[in-house]
Scaffold this active site. Structure first.
Site, short mmCIF file in Angstrom:
data_model
loop_
_atom_site.label_atom_id
_atom_site.label_comp_id
_atom_site.label_asym_id
_atom_site.label_seq_id
_atom_site.Cartn_x
_atom_site.Cartn_y
_atom_site.Cartn_z
N ASP A 65 22.93 67.98 67.40
CA ASP A 65 23.90 67.31 68.26
C ASP A 65 25.16 68.16 68.40
OD1 ASP A 65 25.53 64.93 69.38
OD2 ASP A 65 23.58 64.02 68.96
N ASP A 70 32.17 65.33 58.39
CA ASP A 70 32.03 64.60 57.12
C ASP A 70 33.37 64.24 56.50
OD1 ASP A 70 32.76 67.14 56.39
OD2 ASP A 70 31.22 67.38 54.85
N HIS A 99 30.21 62.84 69.27
CA HIS A 99 28.89 62.28 69.55
C HIS A 99 27.98 62.35 68.33
CE1 HIS A 99 24.87 62.09 71.53
NE2 HIS A 99 25.49 61.31 72.39
N ALA A 212 12.13 63.87 74.95
CA ALA A 212 11.53 62.57 74.61
C ALA A 212 10.08 62.45 75.08
CB ALA A 212 12.38 61.44 75.20
N TYR A 214 7.74 64.75 75.27
CA TYR A 214 6.76 65.66 74.67
C TYR A 214 5.82 64.92 73.72
CZ TYR A 214 9.46 69.64 76.44
OH TYR A 214 10.10 70.55 77.24
N SER A 264 21.44 57.24 73.12
CA SER A 264 21.85 58.16 72.05
C SER A 264 21.94 57.45 70.71
CB SER A 264 23.23 58.75 72.36
OG SER A 264 23.14 59.84 73.23
#
Length: 394
Positions: A65, A70, A99, A212, A214, A264
Site C-alpha cells: 500500500d 507505526d 491509506h 482482484a 486473477y 479498500s
C-alpha cells in the site's frame, strides 16, 4: 474524522499508475483524536467470543500500500521485520497519505483505552510494503505503478508471509502480464492473496478489476450495515466474498482514527478473519481457508451472486466449524444468522456516502412518495431500493 463520499478519480487513459485509493477519503487529521464508540463493523461480532477462538498470533500479513505508520499507538509493535519501500528510502513505515495505515489497523490494531475500535487479529504482524504514495526530494508526489506493485509482491513472497493484502487496482483495469505472474507465484506458494474489488459499481454493471480478478485471489466487495452490497462496490463474476466497507473506523498516521468508505477497507477485514483462521487451523491451506469463509458467509440466496459473491464474511461462523473443508466451497442452505454471533445494537449514524445515496434516491425517485417517520426512513429507503435493484447470479 475523515469521510469518503465519491468514487476515486480514474488515472489518465493508458497510464500505468495504480488506483491505490479504492476509497475516496477527504482530508483526515493525522495525529488526531480517537473515536470512542465501537464501530458497527465490530458490533456485529461478540469480540470476547472471537478472541477465545484466535487472535492471529504467529501470522504475518503483508500490506502492500502507501506504507504503514507505526507511530499510531494501536500499531506500535505490530510491524514484522523486513518491511520495504519501493518509492522511497524507508522500511515501509512512512505513510504520507494514510491509506495503508488505515488498512493495517483493520487487520491488527491493538486494543487501547478510550476507543471501541480494534483490529480483528491484534496479535498478527504487519509487514509494511510501500509501493506507491512516496515523495521526491523536491516534495512532489511519487506514485508507484504495476512494476513497483510486482516488486512489492515478490518481496512479500521472499519474506515468507502468510497473507498479502492489496487494496488497489491497476489503471484502466488492465490485466498486466508481470503482475499476473507475480500474483500466480504468490498463490503457488500457498500465500492467501486478498484484493479489493473496486469502487466503480454505482451502475451495478459487471467489470473486472486487477489484481482482484486473477485466479486464486480472494476478491472482496464492500457491504453495508444491512449486509447488502455497498452502492459503490464493483460487481462482477470475479467477486468472491464481501465484508463491511462503509463507515470504517481505523488508525491514521501519527495517532488517532478516522472514518472512510471503500472496498479498500473491506479487503483487510477479510484478511484479518483469514489471519484468525490460519492460527486456529494451521494445517489448512489458503484454498481451504477461503472455502470455509465462503461457505459460512451470510448470504440472502443459496447460490453466490456477482454483487457479494458467497456473501458477507462471518468471523465467528468461519472459526466455529473445525471440520476440514475442501479447496472449493460447497453450497448449503441460505445463511442469514451469524452462528454464535448475537448482533449488537448499531449506534453509529449514516455516513456522508450513505446520505448522498439517500438524497440521490429522492431525486431519481420522482413521482414516488415515501412517508418517513423518525427512525424509520432508513427502512423505507432500503425496502424501496430492494424492489428496484437488479438481481443477478454467477
Amino acid at each position: 474524522m475523515c469521510l469518503a463520499a465519491a468514487p476515486p478519480a480514474l488515472a489518465a487513459s493508458g497510464s500505468d499508475h495504480p488506483e491505490f485509493s479504492l476509497d475516496s477519503s477527504s482530508d483526515c487529521e493525522f495525529g488526531g483524536k480517537n473515536i470512542e464508540s465501537t464501530p458497527w463493523s465490530l458490533q456485529r461480532i461478540i469480540m470476547n467470543q472471537l478472541r477465545d477462538k484466535a487472535t492471529g498470533k504467529g501470522i504475518t500479513v503483508a500490506v502492500i500500500d502507501t506504507g504503514v505508520d507505526d507511530r499510531n499507538k494501536q500499531l506500535a509493535g505490530q510491524m514484522a521485520p523486513g518491511g520495504e519501500d519501493f518509492v522511497g528510502n524507508t522500511d515501509g513505515t512512512e505513510d504520507l497519505q494514510g491509506h495503508g495505515t488505515r488498512v493495517a489497523g483493520i487487520i491488527a490494531a491493538k486494543k487501547i483505552a478510550g476507543t471501541g475500535f480494534q483490529g480483528l487479529a491484534p496479535e498478527a504482524k504487519i509487514l509494511p510494503i510501500r509501493y506507491t504514495g512516496g515523495q521526491t526530494k523536491d516534495g512532489k508526489p511519487k506514485q508507484g505503478n504495476s512494476n513497483t506493485m510486482v516488486a512489492a509482491i515478490n518481496h512479500a513472497i521472499e519474506q515468507d508471509v502468510d497473507i498479502i493484502n492489496i487494496s488497489s487496482d491497476t489503471a484502466d483495469r488492465k490485466d498486466v502480464a508481470p503482475l499476473r505472474k507475480a500474483v500466480a507465484r504468490a498463490v503457488a506458494k500457498d500465500i492467501l492473496v486478498v484484493a479489493a474489488s473496486g469502487n466503480d459499481g454505482f451502475d451495478a454493471k459487471s467489470q473486472k478489476t486487477y489484481p482482484a480478478s486473477y485466479d486464486g485471489v480472494v476478491a472482496v466487495a464492500a457491504s453495508n450495515r444491512n449486509d447488502e452490497r455497498a452502492f459503490f462496490s464493483q460487481a462482477g463474476d470475479f467477486v468472491d466474498i464481501a465484508a463491511p466497507g462503509v463507515g470504517m473506523v481505523s488508525t491514521v498516521p501519527r495517532g488517532g482514527q478516522c472514518t472512510a468508505d471503500g472496498t479498500s477497507f473491506a479487503a483487510p477485514y477479510v484478511a484479518g478473519v483469514a489471519a484468525l483462521m490460519m492460527e486456529r487451523y494451521p494445517d489448512w491451506n489458503a484454498k481451504q481457508i477461503t472455502a470455509r469463509m465462503q461457505e459460512t458467509a451470510q448470504r440472502p440466496t443459496a447460490e453466490p451472486n456477482r454483487y457479494v459473491g458467497w456473501g458477507v464474511v462471518d468471523p465467528m461462523a468461519a472459526l466455529s466449524n473445525s471440520s476440514e473443508p475442501g479447496e472449493t466451497p460447497k453450497l448449503a442452505k441460505p445463511k442469514r444468522g451469524g452462528g454464535e454471533v448475537t448482533a449488537m445494537k448499531v449506534t453509529m449514524g449514516e455516513t456522508p456516502a450513505e446520505r448522498e445515496q439517500r438524497i440521490a434516491t429522492y431525486v431519481l425517485g420522482t413521482g414516488l412518495l415515501l412517508v418517513f417517520v423518525a427512525g424509520g426512513s432508513g427502512v423505507a429507503i432500503r425496502d424501496w431500493r430492494r424492489k428496484q435493484s437488479p438481481s443477478g447470479s454467477k
